[in-house]
Enzyme design. Structure first.
Site, PDB file in Angstrom:
ATOM      1  N   ASN A  39       0.864  -1.183   0.000  1.00  0.00           N
ATOM      2  CA  ASN A  39       0.000   0.000   0.000  1.00  0.00           C
ATOM      3  C   ASN A  39       0.900   1.233   0.000  1.00  0.00           C
ATOM      4  OD1 ASN A  39      -1.820   2.032   0.497  1.00  0.00           O
ATOM      5  ND2 ASN A  39      -2.386   1.341   2.567  1.00  0.00           N
ATOM      6  N   TRP A  40       0.986   1.890  -1.156  1.00  0.00           N
ATOM      7  CA  TRP A  40       1.926   3.015  -1.298  1.00  0.00           C
ATOM      8  C   TRP A  40       1.392   4.303  -0.678  1.00  0.00           C
ATOM      9  CZ3 TRP A  40       3.606   2.235  -7.165  1.00  0.00           C
ATOM     10  CH2 TRP A  40       4.290   1.022  -7.264  1.00  0.00           C
ATOM     11  N   LYS A  41       0.134   4.303  -0.289  1.00  0.00           N
ATOM     12  CA  LYS A  41      -0.502   5.497   0.298  1.00  0.00           C
ATOM     13  C   LYS A  41      -0.212   6.727  -0.577  1.00  0.00           C
ATOM     14  CE  LYS A  41      -0.294   3.263   4.774  1.00  0.00           C
ATOM     15  NZ  LYS A  41      -0.155   3.355   6.208  1.00  0.00           N
ATOM     16  N   GLU A  61      -5.574  -5.161  10.615  1.00  0.00           N
ATOM     17  CA  GLU A  61      -4.557  -4.144  10.872  1.00  0.00           C
ATOM     18  C   GLU A  61      -4.873  -3.430  12.184  1.00  0.00           C
ATOM     19  OE1 GLU A  61      -2.387  -2.909   6.993  1.00  0.00           O
ATOM     20  OE2 GLU A  61      -4.052  -1.563   7.326  1.00  0.00           O
ATOM     21  N   GLY A 107       2.682  -1.166   4.336  1.00  0.00           N
ATOM     22  CA  GLY A 107       2.730   0.256   3.986  1.00  0.00           C
ATOM     23  C   GLY A 107       4.172   0.694   3.784  1.00  0.00           C
ATOM     24  N   GLY A 108       4.743   1.296   4.825  1.00  0.00           N
ATOM     25  CA  GLY A 108       6.076   1.908   4.751  1.00  0.00           C
ATOM     26  C   GLY A 108       7.130   1.052   4.063  1.00  0.00           C
ATOM     27  N   SER A 126       3.257  -2.252  10.448  1.00  0.00           N
ATOM     28  CA  SER A 126       4.723  -2.187  10.621  1.00  0.00           C
ATOM     29  C   SER A 126       5.428  -3.464  10.167  1.00  0.00           C
ATOM     30  CB  SER A 126       5.096  -1.882  12.080  1.00  0.00           C
ATOM     31  OG  SER A 126       4.564  -0.636  12.471  1.00  0.00           O
ATOM     32  N   HIS A 148      -9.665   1.065   5.302  1.00  0.00           N
ATOM     33  CA  HIS A 148      -8.354   1.303   5.941  1.00  0.00           C
ATOM     34  C   HIS A 148      -8.526   2.297   7.090  1.00  0.00           C
ATOM     35  CE1 HIS A 148      -4.242   2.551   6.560  1.00  0.00           C
ATOM     36  NE2 HIS A 148      -3.870   1.444   5.948  1.00  0.00           N
TER      37      HIS A 148
HETATM   38  P1  PGA Z   1       2.652   0.130   7.699  1.00  0.00           P
HETATM   39  O1  PGA Z   1       1.215   0.399   7.050  1.00  0.00           O
HETATM   40  O2  PGA Z   1       3.169  -1.155   7.109  1.00  0.00           O
HETATM   41  O3  PGA Z   1       3.484   1.311   7.320  1.00  0.00           O
HETATM   42  O4  PGA Z   1       2.442   0.009   9.169  1.00  0.00           O
HETATM   43  C1  PGA Z   1       0.300  -0.647   6.859  1.00  0.00           C
HETATM   44  C2  PGA Z   1      -0.991  -0.072   6.358  1.00  0.00           C
HETATM   45  O5  PGA Z   1      -1.353   1.034   6.767  1.00  0.00           O
HETATM   46  O6  PGA Z   1      -1.677  -0.702   5.525  1.00  0.00           O
END
Ligand code: PGA
Length: 256
Positions: A8-10, A165, A235-236, A214, A93
């Site tokens: 998920n590149w946000k 999540e 995400g990150g 995370s 989300h």
């Molecule tokens: P994160 O994000 O891996 O940076 O914690 C996960 C998400 O929000 O889907």
């Protein structure tokens, strides 16, 4: 069941950067039947990336979509416009729930609209830190699941992916903590139990359940071996191509 690794590149990467990333990712990945690798770029990159992507290797997800097909909804992009362009949609989300105020009604309509347009929803559910502290995790999970799926019929459950999540474990949240594999296992058991109650035994076993919060190359293996977990929503760490590829390799090694 396939193993899912979803990035998920946000709100990151220009269209050009997204295209270069995808190009390099496709070069790095062989076709693998047991894996479902998915990237979710921002909406403006979806159309060009949909022309570039090799769907034997990677699938495309939208991070958002609106449930009405057309009309006076300034700024929205409908699932009907995204139909044929993306394979998945991240829905529910925590950033959409808490920053943009999306409520359960909104989310359930989006889930239904995605399915109607042949896009598989990745329905995200998870408790906040205070909900966990007050012992409300089980109720929150059951409510979010039952409500999110309330317009999904028995014969449509095979078109759903669930992502657990915990909001307190998402890397962008201040003072984020890592969930332990035991904590994840407990909630995934709850999710499968709730699915069993709503849809019956076999259906519950066949729904992919992902974990997110995370996740990185150092902890991916420990989450992928939690019973009942079928993949990861990242995400990150998905923004770093080398790390995302490492996580895919780990997933292949531990699960496929
Ligand atoms: P994160 O994000 O891996 O940076 O914690 C996960 C998400 O929000 O889907």
């Amino acid at each position: 069941m396939k193993t899912y690794v979803v990035g998920n590149w946000k709100l990151n990467f220009t269209v050009g950067e997204s295209s270069i990333y995808l190009h390099k990712l496709m070069k790095a990945l062989p076709v693998h039947r047991g894996m479902e690798v998915v990237v979710a770029p921002s909406t403006i990159a979806l159309q060009p990336l949909s022309l570039q992507i090799d769907r034997h290797k990677i699938k495309l997800a939208t991070q958002n979509g609106f449930y009405r097909d057309y009309g006076a909804f300034t700024g929205e992009t409908s699932f009907s416009q995204l139909r044929g362009m993306v394979d998945y949609a991240i829905i529910g989300h925590s950033e959409r729930r808490y920053i943009f105020g999306e409520d359960e009604k909104f989310i359930q309509k989006k889930v239904a609209a995605a399915i109607r347009n042949k896009i598989t929803p990745i329905l995200c559910i998870g408790e906040t830190e205070s909900e966990r502290a007050f012992g409300e995790t089980a109720d929150v999970i059951r409510d979010q699941l039952a409500s999110g799926l309330s317009q999904v019929g028995d014969d449509e459950l095979d078109k759903i992916v669930i992502a657990y999540e915990p909001v307190w474990a998402i890397s962008s949240v201040k003072s984020a903590k890592l969930a332990t594999p035991d904590e994840v296992a407990e909630v995934v058991r709850l999710i499968r139990g709730a699915l069993r109650e709503i849809y019956g035994k076999d259906a519950a076993e066949n729904v992919p359940v992902l974990f997110g919060g995370s996740v990185n190359a150092s902890n991916a293996g420990s989450y992928l071996t939690v019973p009942g977990v079928n993949g990861l929503l990242i995400g990150g760490a998905s923004l770093i191509l080398g790390e995302f590829v490492d996580i895919i390799e780990i997933a292949k090694r531990v699960r496929v």
